[in-house]
Design a protein around this motif. Sequence first.
Motif, PDB file in Angstrom:
ATOM      1  N   HIS B 144       0.822  -1.210   0.000  1.00  9.61           N
ATOM      2  CA  HIS B 144       0.000   0.000   0.000  1.00  9.61           C
ATOM      3  C   HIS B 144       0.859   1.265   0.000  1.00  9.61           C
ATOM      4  O   HIS B 144       0.503   2.261  -0.638  1.00  9.61           O
ATOM      5  CB  HIS B 144      -0.962  -0.010   1.187  1.00  9.61           C
ATOM      6  CG  HIS B 144      -2.071  -1.015   1.031  1.00  9.61           C
ATOM      7  ND1 HIS B 144      -3.087  -0.856   0.120  1.00  9.61           N
ATOM      8  CD2 HIS B 144      -2.314  -2.196   1.646  1.00  9.61           C
ATOM      9  CE1 HIS B 144      -3.916  -1.910   0.182  1.00  9.61           C
ATOM     10  NE2 HIS B 144      -3.467  -2.725   1.107  1.00  9.61           N
ATOM     11  N   GLU B 233     -10.842   2.037  -4.054  1.00  8.73           N
ATOM     12  CA  GLU B 233      -9.727   1.376  -3.381  1.00  8.73           C
ATOM     13  C   GLU B 233     -10.224   0.158  -2.641  1.00  8.73           C
ATOM     14  O   GLU B 233     -11.161   0.257  -1.852  1.00  8.73           O
ATOM     15  CB  GLU B 233      -9.103   2.340  -2.362  1.00  8.73           C
ATOM     16  CG  GLU B 233      -7.912   3.038  -2.925  1.00  8.73           C
ATOM     17  CD  GLU B 233      -7.310   4.012  -1.936  1.00  8.73           C
ATOM     18  OE1 GLU B 233      -6.133   4.311  -2.101  1.00  8.73           O
ATOM     19  OE2 GLU B 233      -8.009   4.460  -1.020  1.00  8.73           O
ATOM     20  N   CYS B 234      -9.606  -0.983  -2.902  1.00  8.81           N
ATOM     21  CA  CYS B 234     -10.062  -2.212  -2.263  1.00  8.81           C
ATOM     22  C   CYS B 234      -9.144  -2.583  -1.101  1.00  8.81           C
ATOM     23  O   CYS B 234      -7.925  -2.485  -1.207  1.00  8.81           O
ATOM     24  CB  CYS B 234     -10.086  -3.358  -3.266  1.00  8.81           C
ATOM     25  SG  CYS B 234     -11.189  -3.040  -4.635  1.00  8.81           S
ATOM     26  N   ARG B 236      -9.991  -3.359   3.286  1.00  8.27           N
ATOM     27  CA  ARG B 236     -10.580  -2.628   4.404  1.00  8.27           C
ATOM     28  C   ARG B 236      -9.582  -2.274   5.496  1.00  8.27           C
ATOM     29  O   ARG B 236      -9.871  -1.463   6.363  1.00  8.27           O
ATOM     30  CB  ARG B 236     -11.714  -3.447   5.025  1.00  8.27           C
ATOM     31  CG  ARG B 236     -13.018  -3.354   4.249  1.00  8.27           C
ATOM     32  CD  ARG B 236     -14.049  -4.243   4.912  1.00  8.27           C
ATOM     33  NE  ARG B 236     -15.363  -4.131   4.285  1.00  8.27           N
ATOM     34  CZ  ARG B 236     -16.298  -3.272   4.707  1.00  8.27           C
ATOM     35  NH1 ARG B 236     -16.065  -2.469   5.717  1.00  8.27           N
ATOM     36  NH2 ARG B 236     -17.475  -3.245   4.106  1.00  8.27           N
ATOM     37  N   VAL B 238      -6.600  -0.449   7.236  1.00 14.40           N
ATOM     38  CA  VAL B 238      -5.983   0.859   7.013  1.00 14.40           C
ATOM     39  C   VAL B 238      -4.492   0.760   7.291  1.00 14.40           C
ATOM     40  O   VAL B 238      -4.072   0.345   8.358  1.00 14.40           O
ATOM     41  CB  VAL B 238      -6.620   1.918   7.930  1.00 14.40           C
ATOM     42  CG1 VAL B 238      -5.869   3.235   7.807  1.00 14.40           C
ATOM     43  CG2 VAL B 238      -8.085   2.089   7.581  1.00 14.40           C
ATOM     44  N   SER B 243      -3.706   7.144   1.709  1.00 14.58           N
ATOM     45  CA  SER B 243      -3.709   6.155   0.632  1.00 14.58           C
ATOM     46  C   SER B 243      -3.619   6.860  -0.716  1.00 14.58           C
ATOM     47  O   SER B 243      -3.798   8.083  -0.806  1.00 14.58           O
ATOM     48  CB  SER B 243      -4.986   5.336   0.696  1.00 14.58           C
ATOM     49  OG  SER B 243      -6.078   6.157   0.348  1.00 14.58           O
ATOM     50  N   ASN B 256     -13.064   9.521  -4.049  1.00 17.23           N
ATOM     51  CA  ASN B 256     -12.459   8.243  -3.678  1.00 17.23           C
ATOM     52  C   ASN B 256     -13.446   7.398  -2.901  1.00 17.23           C
ATOM     53  O   ASN B 256     -14.055   7.867  -1.941  1.00 17.23           O
ATOM     54  CB  ASN B 256     -11.213   8.503  -2.823  1.00 17.23           C
ATOM     55  CG  ASN B 256     -10.497   7.222  -2.472  1.00 17.23           C
ATOM     56  OD1 ASN B 256     -10.381   6.332  -3.306  1.00 17.23           O
ATOM     57  ND2 ASN B 256     -10.032   7.117  -1.243  1.00 17.23           N
ATOM     58  N   SER B 258     -13.700   3.923  -0.753  1.00 20.55           N
ATOM     59  CA  SER B 258     -12.881   2.898  -0.124  1.00 20.55           C
ATOM     60  C   SER B 258     -13.757   1.707   0.241  1.00 20.55           C
ATOM     61  O   SER B 258     -14.755   1.858   0.938  1.00 20.55           O
ATOM     62  CB  SER B 258     -12.220   3.493   1.120  1.00 20.55           C
ATOM     63  OG  SER B 258     -11.305   2.585   1.621  1.00 20.55           O
ATOM     64  N   ASP B 317      -6.264  -7.657   4.682  1.00 19.62           N
ATOM     65  CA  ASP B 317      -7.328  -7.360   3.711  1.00 19.62           C
ATOM     66  C   ASP B 317      -8.025  -8.639   3.260  1.00 19.62           C
ATOM     67  O   ASP B 317      -9.246  -8.694   3.121  1.00 19.62           O
ATOM     68  CB  ASP B 317      -6.738  -6.676   2.459  1.00 19.62           C
ATOM     69  CG  ASP B 317      -6.350  -5.227   2.740  1.00 19.62           C
ATOM     70  OD1 ASP B 317      -6.904  -4.636   3.673  1.00 19.62           O
ATOM     71  OD2 ASP B 317      -5.480  -4.707   2.002  1.00 19.62           O
TER      72      ASP B 317
END
Lengths: 459, 451
Positions: B144, B233-234, B236, B238, B243, B256, B258, B317
């Motif tokens: 990320h 954005e895939c 969950r 953080v 990002s 955006n 998320s 994720d």
Amino acid sequence: MEQAIFEERRDQIHRTGEGPFELACNRDSLAGAVSQRACVFCGSRVVLYPIADALHLVHGPIGCAVYTWDIRGALSSGPELHRLSFSTDLQEKDVIFGGEKKLKAALLELIERHQPKAAFVYATCIVGIIGDDVAAVCRDVAAKTGIPVIPVQSEGFKGNKREGYAAACKAMFTLTGTGDISDISPISINILGDFNLAGEIWIIRDYFKRMGVETVANITGDGRVDDIRRAHGAALNVVQCSGATMELAKMLQEKYGTPFIRASYLGIEDMADSLYAVAEHFKDRDPGIVERTQQVVREELAVLLPQLKQYRKDLEGKRVAIYVGGAFKAFSLIKAFRHLGMKVVLVGSQTGTSEDYEELAAICDPGTVVVDDSNPLELSKYVRELDVDLFVGGVKERPIAHKLGVGFCDHNHERKEALEGFVGMLNFAREVHASATSPIWQFVPRREAMAKASKGEGI
Amino acid sequence: MSDSPYVSTTNACKLCTPLGAALAFRGVEGAIPFLHGSQGCATYMRRYIISHFREPMDIASSALGEKQAVFGGGPNLKKGILNVMSKYGASVVGVATTCLTETIGDDVPRLLAEFRKEFADLPLPEIVHVSTPSYSGTHMEGWHAAVAALASQLVTEKAPDHRRVNLMPGLVSPSDLRHFKEILADFGVAATVLPDISDSMDRPALLDYEKLPAGGTTLADIRAMSGALGSIECGRAVHVVESAGANLENRFGVPNVSLGIPIGIRETDAFFAALEKLTGVTTPAKYINERGRLVDAYVDGHKYVAGKRAIVYGEEDMVIAMVAFLAEIGVKPILAATGSTCKNFKAALAEVTAGLLPEPPEARLGVDFHDIAEQAADLAPDLLVGHSKGYTYAKAWDVPLLRVGFPIHDRFGGQRMRHVAYGGAQELFDRLVNTILERKQEASAVGYGYL
Ligand code: SF4
Ligand code: SF4
């Protein structure tokens, strides 16, 4: 094409027959060159890791331990502590304030949990930088727990794999000389430099047993701490591979006067020669040993040779590239390929010494490319240019071969197929045959194009 | 903070930060990943990645030795980039630091600024840098962070508006990425998938060895991300302060959205809803049908999986997404474990299971396989769900392992495994049901032919 080679690396490549042989080696890898090499830690880790009843704790951030988790197919006939991946998983605050406390706590915790016979603590790059006194922590924990806790000075950046081998040998040497050797036979050896990949050391031990030779310590395949403690009691050290454990053999010779011989269990001659050399060494003490050894070799060959012939028929004339970790293995491979009627056109290693390379060049056919510390660009250039049919290497070399439509034999420490011994030669031939003669190659674009070109159809 | 009661780590359930960054950089066209550190790290990561994808993975290294570790790695970094330029002809160099260079305190942005000045007369590639010390993160964080670095360093101007959607897919398989692109194309929009490893890490057999595998997001597309309809954005969990999507929103006003990685019906519905909103196009019938078939399959198969107890582990994720999927098919995720310490893990698990489970699964952060195993004895799972490093545990407990995510080292075709959207869930569901049926069949004395 030519531009695949870095100017700085020209003297690390040589074509036999073209001018006097000189090859630069044992250098730091070139920045930006995508070397296939790992690091000092890697060298230590692969040598010590198969000791199955020891705790192997990697002191550093997580990656170094993760990437070496059960990395080899090193089998054990008993405990399997070596197959777990232990780490101190250093965090930011450890990096700032030092990791000694964490190391000590981790050691105490793990020793209590697993009751190992000894513990090896591998220092990785970062430990060298933050300056942890690993040796002091080890002494402290050894005193508390009563088992040997041995620091391995394997900071990755302090050289290449070879230094890692030396650090591993130094670590093991602290164990030798501490066990009882009163009941060891005068006809006895240590097997050094074999890691029991896919159970290979069991094959080799069986040969020695049939010859009447006692094996004291396996160093390190299927290894045990108590055996290594008694290693100084063996009458002879049989050392496979020039790099990994030679240092230990030298130290044992210096301190205990134990002689050593070099051995290789790959291929027919080298396997037989190694057994005969051991027999030769003991023949004054045990006159029957030569006969028994001949018997072993004869029995094995009677099974092997007729089967090999089958494979040779299809493999005759095919061209091979060899790129392996240690140069010593390459010697045996070249000879083994001769038995299959195949021609080695490229040979290289990550860690060869100038003597290794000189010897290699001497046994190669003229025109063979010899290369030190290579990279994907060079290797793929030569595979193409030399029109190779089969590549022998490890996981990182596999896609290079496959992308170019070339067969592949995994001869690295991750292999799961026993390739040593007479039976190993058969497995080897079978694997080589299975890959090099597969019908799939005719569908690979490069081969398709070549076939078209040879029919005059143009590409 | 970690939930592990132990100081030591045994069989970690995470990988190191620069690995994620290197893999992400591989998803940019013409880019070469470059690790600033000693040689070993780069080689180990290459081996690890190659063994999953079975594709070449060239990662350059500044190959620091003892001297450089003491006096600084600047000269090697510069020389390394020059070498990579000359031999690979890379148009982008993705520089990620390692533990070593972070600790010796190399100031990479300054070194790169110097480099750009010193060699201003050369046609220089774009150089993107990211700080990835592994002592404060995992490979997901590296991934990320690299994506965020690509967006913040390469997108420098507001591009004219166009009908594209930016998709930051997270670490999913090449097959997943192809599926994503198909969906976006069916919505009539072009997608800028960042990063896009669908081609570069899953190449056809070709005439030659490619120095730089083709495929990946093009520089032009990345630069134009500032003019897109919006970003999705895939993932969950953080990970980074800002990002890639948030960065583009803050600087250029690109909306955006998320979301989680869309696995299973609910998470995929949210994904399609976001696409409808951004594009103004209604979901094509093809996907409505796929969804319908998936529901039908859920119905047909529900009894086989009902009440099965699963331990889910791996990348945060992916764990969250798999828990969402399992919960909706009636499998009970009893433990969700990750090696990471991301802050919102528990909250995300609660969100994706709301209305499906009486309570979310127990969540554990910063744990290793030893921690998981200790708890598993009491949990008596029927099933493990995660990457292939859990295999030895599955074997020891004699339960099947549903392999998902990265790395898959003990099976063939990890890069071809599909997880996302209705189609991915369909494949996962079939695989899961069949795994359970196979067990049942093997264990049966009679050997039923109809199950
Ligand atoms: S030093 Fe850091 S970057 Fe290198 S392998 Fe270890 S954890 Fe990964
Ligand atoms: S950090 Fe050092 S010891 Fe660890 S893998 Fe990298 S080079 Fe090797």
